[in-house]
Structure formats: structure tokens, C-alpha cells
Design a protein around this motif. Structure first.
Motif, PDB file in Angstrom:
ATOM      1  N   THR A 143      -5.349   5.309  -6.714  1.00 32.38           N
ATOM      2  CA  THR A 143      -6.320   4.905  -5.756  1.00 32.38           C
ATOM      3  C   THR A 143      -5.564   5.416  -4.339  1.00 32.38           C
ATOM      4  O   THR A 143      -4.297   5.638  -4.520  1.00 32.38           O
ATOM      5  CB  THR A 143      -6.783   3.719  -5.591  1.00 32.38           C
ATOM      6  OG1 THR A 143      -5.609   2.598  -5.244  1.00 32.38           O
ATOM      7  CG2 THR A 143      -7.600   3.202  -6.828  1.00 32.38           C
ATOM      8  N   SER A 144      -6.243   5.158  -3.365  1.00 33.71           N
ATOM      9  CA  SER A 144      -5.602   5.445  -2.039  1.00 33.71           C
ATOM     10  C   SER A 144      -4.443   4.540  -1.570  1.00 33.71           C
ATOM     11  O   SER A 144      -3.724   4.699  -0.889  1.00 33.71           O
ATOM     12  CB  SER A 144      -6.527   5.775  -0.679  1.00 33.71           C
ATOM     13  OG  SER A 144      -7.424   4.384  -0.818  1.00 33.71           O
ATOM     14  N   GLU A 145      -4.866   3.089  -2.304  1.00 33.64           N
ATOM     15  CA  GLU A 145      -3.887   2.072  -1.855  1.00 33.64           C
ATOM     16  C   GLU A 145      -2.782   2.283  -2.777  1.00 33.64           C
ATOM     17  O   GLU A 145      -1.620   1.609  -2.610  1.00 33.64           O
ATOM     18  CB  GLU A 145      -4.704   0.912  -1.930  1.00 33.64           C
ATOM     19  CG  GLU A 145      -5.541   0.547  -0.732  1.00 33.64           C
ATOM     20  CD  GLU A 145      -6.216  -0.781  -0.717  1.00 33.64           C
ATOM     21  OE1 GLU A 145      -5.618  -1.564  -1.698  1.00 33.64           O
ATOM     22  OE2 GLU A 145      -6.698  -1.129   0.688  1.00 33.64           O
ATOM     23  N   ASN A 170      -1.184   5.010  -5.329  1.00 29.09           N
ATOM     24  CA  ASN A 170      -1.157   6.408  -5.841  1.00 29.09           C
ATOM     25  C   ASN A 170      -0.190   6.436  -6.864  1.00 29.09           C
ATOM     26  O   ASN A 170       0.354   5.593  -7.466  1.00 29.09           O
ATOM     27  CB  ASN A 170      -0.670   7.197  -4.548  1.00 29.09           C
ATOM     28  CG  ASN A 170       0.534   6.885  -4.021  1.00 29.09           C
ATOM     29  OD1 ASN A 170       1.720   6.164  -4.624  1.00 29.09           O
ATOM     30  ND2 ASN A 170       0.869   7.157  -2.854  1.00 29.09           N
ATOM     31  N   LYS A 179       0.947  -1.171  -0.068  1.00 23.58           N
ATOM     32  CA  LYS A 179      -0.102   0.064   0.053  1.00 23.58           C
ATOM     33  C   LYS A 179       0.840   1.159  -0.120  1.00 23.58           C
ATOM     34  O   LYS A 179       2.092   1.276   0.409  1.00 23.58           O
ATOM     35  CB  LYS A 179      -0.819   0.023   1.158  1.00 23.58           C
ATOM     36  CG  LYS A 179      -1.842  -1.181   1.298  1.00 23.58           C
ATOM     37  CD  LYS A 179      -2.838  -1.020   2.448  1.00 23.58           C
ATOM     38  CE  LYS A 179      -3.836  -2.147   2.318  1.00 23.58           C
ATOM     39  NZ  LYS A 179      -4.722  -2.013   3.595  1.00 23.58           N
ATOM     40  N   SER A 180       0.311   2.418  -0.396  1.00 21.66           N
ATOM     41  CA  SER A 180       0.992   3.594  -0.673  1.00 21.66           C
ATOM     42  C   SER A 180       1.605   3.978   0.942  1.00 21.66           C
ATOM     43  O   SER A 180       2.611   4.721   1.015  1.00 21.66           O
ATOM     44  CB  SER A 180       0.229   4.595  -0.873  1.00 21.66           C
ATOM     45  OG  SER A 180      -0.150   4.249  -2.359  1.00 21.66           O
ATOM     46  N   THR A 181       0.624   3.850   2.000  1.00 23.05           N
ATOM     47  CA  THR A 181       0.963   4.127   3.400  1.00 23.05           C
ATOM     48  C   THR A 181       2.036   3.182   4.012  1.00 23.05           C
ATOM     49  O   THR A 181       2.706   3.357   4.919  1.00 23.05           O
ATOM     50  CB  THR A 181      -0.100   4.140   4.306  1.00 23.05           C
ATOM     51  OG1 THR A 181      -0.859   2.832   4.098  1.00 23.05           O
ATOM     52  CG2 THR A 181      -1.043   5.310   3.706  1.00 23.05           C
TER      53      THR A 181
END
Length: 447
Positions: free
Chosen positions: A337-339, A341, A22-24
Motif C-alpha cells: 500500500t502507500s503506507e 510499500n 509509514k513509507s514516507t
């Protein structure tokens, strides 16, 4: 060992090592070796339906038997400009060349047009007039010589097989005829993808023009082995908006020094080779295309920006030094998407993520093997958590020391706990990737 992605809260039925990027929680890597590309070709010679690992010209001569300058090896030559190893897969057998000399028939070992350059010379032996010297030539090169009394005594060599019986008829040189390369079908390319599932490589190319159905099949193949099998590779094709970080969409071509036009589908070989060889610290942005002197189509800035926004892999011509280089090292992902980017459109980032999958999987497998040899498993308890924490901490620290990530703190960036079934671990990692410098802004003051 099984692998792939996972959905939080949904337990896997099979034992394995599963990742969810994930991006985070970008997990970067690149310490492992890279440089292997899988490439389907329609060459003029060689065994069909089989991968052959080529790392040098000597490998090519010994394993395939084709001269490096053969026109049918254009894709190989482009891929090998950067790749360390090319897994060549000959798509079709083609037609075998053949000849008849008296009571003897001669058949090429493989199909293909190179068979038409094979000739047989039969002459009396200077020491024993009852015997004949049978010479096999490829072009002007003698590749085999046998001294026999009858046809039955002849043994097959790397290039031809002999059949028949009786006395050999002399000839100053009889060429084999009828060799043809054949035309690959969708089924041949599908067989290539099926065979690729059991090979190890970093990138895989599909150098075909048009054929949207085949490109869709290729994209599905890459998605499946990346997400379901945990084999992190990237696919390279031409003029196909895959909208996926595992697919690179080449829409530009180049012109080589000798005037050869490398269309987008042919350029997939170079892109796949360069992408395979690139390390986690290296972007292909600004990388020169060796031997290229121009692009097939020069574009203005507005069109370049528009095409980059569509996830297209482009080449740029610089009139100042007459060089051709990569515009930006991006893949075809355009739906962010938020996941996933915009970082996920950069191939340098993807190479790091893919490397993490491959390297940590290897490290955990090694840990499992070492403990099993000592009569133990990795316990699914606090001790096991500490084993995995130490492994990940050492790995990410090494990655940071090699400019892959920065500001890594194992105390705050690693969260490891037992999974719901208490037979494995859930590992959350937060890392800050080091990107490549691609934009340089100068304020110049005149004094």
C-alpha cells in the motif's frame, strides 16, 4: 509502559509511547542488542511449561540436563547456530520413567524418554557394612551418590526421587522404564504463546507442519503484540502465506552433512535464530546455512522468482562451492500500500523499524525516570518538545553514523508538536534507510 501503533486524530486512553511507521517516514534503528529467539520444543527431559534461557552448552547441561547431541534437541542446535540466546520452552511433560527395587520406588523427576536411560545401583559401603551406596547413573555417567542406612534417608537429586521405607536391596543396576516424550496439542502451543507474552525476545518460531488453525493463531499473536502492545518481534513459521511484515514464511528445507533432512518447519528454528542475531546493518541475503550441503528441492530460476513474489523465504544451492545460502531475506508481506510499500517486505528494514520502536521507547523511559528522580516530569510544552527533539536528534545521528540511515537533517526531518489533548507529543520523522547491496551488475568489455 504501554505502546503500540496509533491512528492519527484518535487519542489513546492509556499513557504510553505509540508509533506509526509509514513509507514516507521510515524510522530505522538497530543500535540495541539482538539475538534472542523463543523456541517451543518437545525434548526428552526437562521441566515443562517454562522458559529456560540457554546461551551455552554449559547452560544446557546445568539448566536442562540434556546432552547437546540428544536427538530431541535438533531444533535447539539449529537455532543456536546463529542465536545468542535460545529461550527453550518444553511443550509437554510426557510420561515419567519409574522403577521398583525391593521396598523402594524410584521416579524420574521429569517425563520423557531420557528417563529410560537412568539406572540405580545399590551396593554395600566399603567402610560401613550397615550402610549402602546408592548411585544414580544417566547412561554411563554417574550423576549422584549417597551413603545411607535406610530408604527414608535418601534425598531426591536432579534426576530421580526415592520413596519407601526399610532396608535397601542391593542391585547391580536397575533401569527406570516407561518414560515417553508425549505429543504436543494445540493447547500446549497456545500455552507457549501465552507464556511468551511475559518474555523478551527478538524472534519466535512455530516449527509445526500443517495445522492451519494453529498457524493462524500464531500469526494473530504476533500481530497483536506488535501492533497493540508495541513489542516488535517477528514470527517464523513454515508454508503459511501470512501477508504480514511480522511473519516470515519458510518454504524450503536443507540437508545437513550427516544426512539429516531439515524440512521447512524444522528450518524455522535456524531462520528465527539467524533473524534474531542479525543487526540493523545486516541482511540474511547470501548468508550461508552452516552445516548444510544441499537443499531439499532444487528449483529453476523461474520458480524461484515466482516464489519470491509470494513472500516465501527460500534457500539456494550453489554447485560451484557446494554451499547453501539464503536466497533473499524477505518476510511474507505481499499486499503493498502507500503506507507499506515493497521496502516493508525486507527483513533488514523491519529490523531497523523494530529497533527504533524498542530503542527510542527505552530512551524516553530513561528520560522519564531520570526526571522523576529529580522531582520533575517531561513538561507538555515547548521545553518538553526540545527534550524530545534532542533525544531523537542524537539517536538518529548515531544511527546515521553507524550506516543505518543517510542524509539525516534534524532541522527538516524532525517535526515535533503537542498532541490534541496537550498531554503528549506527535513526532514526525523522515529518514532515508541504507539498504543492503543484494544485486551486482557488471559490464565486462573484452579488449
Amino acid at each position: 509502559m504501554n505502546g503500540g501503533t496509533f491512528t492519527p486524530g484518535v487519542e489513546k486512553a492509556r499513557a504510553g509511547i505509540y508509533f506509526n511507521f509509514k513509507s514516507t517516514a521510515l524510522q530505522r534503528v538497530g543500535i540495541g542488542d539482538r539475538g534472542t529467539v523463543a523456541l517451543p520444543v518437545q525434548t526428552s527431559w526437562g521441566e515443562a511449561k517454562k522458559f529456560v534461557s540457554i546461551s551455552s552448552v554449559e547452560d544446557l547441561n546445568r539448566k536442562v540436563g540434556i546432552n547437546i547431541d540428544d536427538p530431541s534437541l535438533l531444533l535447539y542446535r539449529e537455532a543456536a547456530k546463529k542465536a545468542k540466546t535460545v529461550l527453550l520452552y518444553r511443550l509437554t511433560e510426557g510420561e515419567k520413567a519409574a522403577a521398583t527395587i525391593g521396598d523402594m520406588s524410584v521416579l524420574a523427576r521429569h517425563g520423557g524418554s531420557m528417563g529410560n536411560s537412568i539406572s540405580i545401583r545399590i551396593q554395600p559401603n566399603v567402610l560401613d557394612t550397615d550402610k549402602r551406596d546408592v548411585l544414580t547413573f544417566v547412561g554411563t555417567d554417574e550423576v549422584d551418590r549417597q551413603t545411607v542406612g535406610t530408604i527414608e534417608e535418601l534425598q531426591p537429586n536432579r534426576f530421580v526421587e526415592f520413596n519407601g521405607s526399610g532396608i535397601l536391596e542391593t542391585t547391580q543396576g536397575t533401569f527406570l522404564l516407561g518414560g515417553a516424550n508425549g505429543t504436543p496439542s494445540n493447547a500446549d502451543y497456545t500455552a507457549f504463546l501465552e507464556a511468551a507474552e511475559t518474555e523478551y525476545f527478538d524472534t519466535i518460531a512455530l516449527p509445526v507442519q500443517g495445522n492451519e488453525q494453529l498457524k493462524a493463531t500464531f500469526t494473530s499473536f504476533v500481530k497483536r503484540i506488535r501492533d497493540r502492545q508495541g513489542i516488535k518481534v517477528q514470527g517464523v513459521l513454515a508454508n503459511y502465506p501470512g501477508d504480514f511484515e511480522g511473519i516470515i514464511n519458510v518454504t524450503d528445507g536443507v540437508i545437513l552433512e550427516d544426512g539429516t533432512e531439515i524440512t521447512p518447519e524444522l528450518a524455522t528454528a535456524w531462520v528465527a535464530g539467524a533473524s534474531a542475531a542479525a543487526t540493523f546493518r545486516q541482511s540474511l541475503t547470501f548468508m550461508e546455512y552452516q552445516g548444510a550441503v544441499d537443499v531439499l528441492e532444487r528449483r529453476d530460476e523461474e520458480e524461484v522468482i515466482q516464489r519470491l513474489g509470494k513472500g516465501e523465504f527460500l534457500f539456494s544451492f550453489d554447485p560451484r562451492d557446494k554451499t547453501v545460502s539464503v536466497e533473499r531475506d524477505i518476510n511474507s508481506l505481499t499486499s503493498f500500500t502507500s503506507e507499506k510499500n515493497q521496502l516493508f517486505r525486507k527483513n533488514k528494514i523491519i529490523r531497523v523499524l523494530d529497533g527504533i520502536n524498542n530503542d527510542i521507547t527505552s530512551e524516553i523511559k530513561l528520560l522519564i525516570k531520570t526526571r522523576k528522580e529529580a522531582g520533575n516530569d517531561i513538561p507538555a510544552n515547548d521545553d518538553g518538545i526540545q527534550f524530545i527533539r534532542t533525544l531523537c536528534s542524537v539517536y538518529f545521528t548515531t544511527l546515521e553514523e553507524n550506516d543505518g540511515i543517510t542524509n539525516f537533517d534534524p532541522e527538516t526531518d524532525l517535526d515535533i508538536s503537542l498532541n490534541q489533548d496537550r498531554d503528549g507529543f506527535l513526532i514526525n520523522a523522515g529518514v532515508q534507510p541504507v539498504d543492503a547491496a543484494e544485486k551486482f551488475y557488471f559490464n565486462v568489455e573484452v579488449r
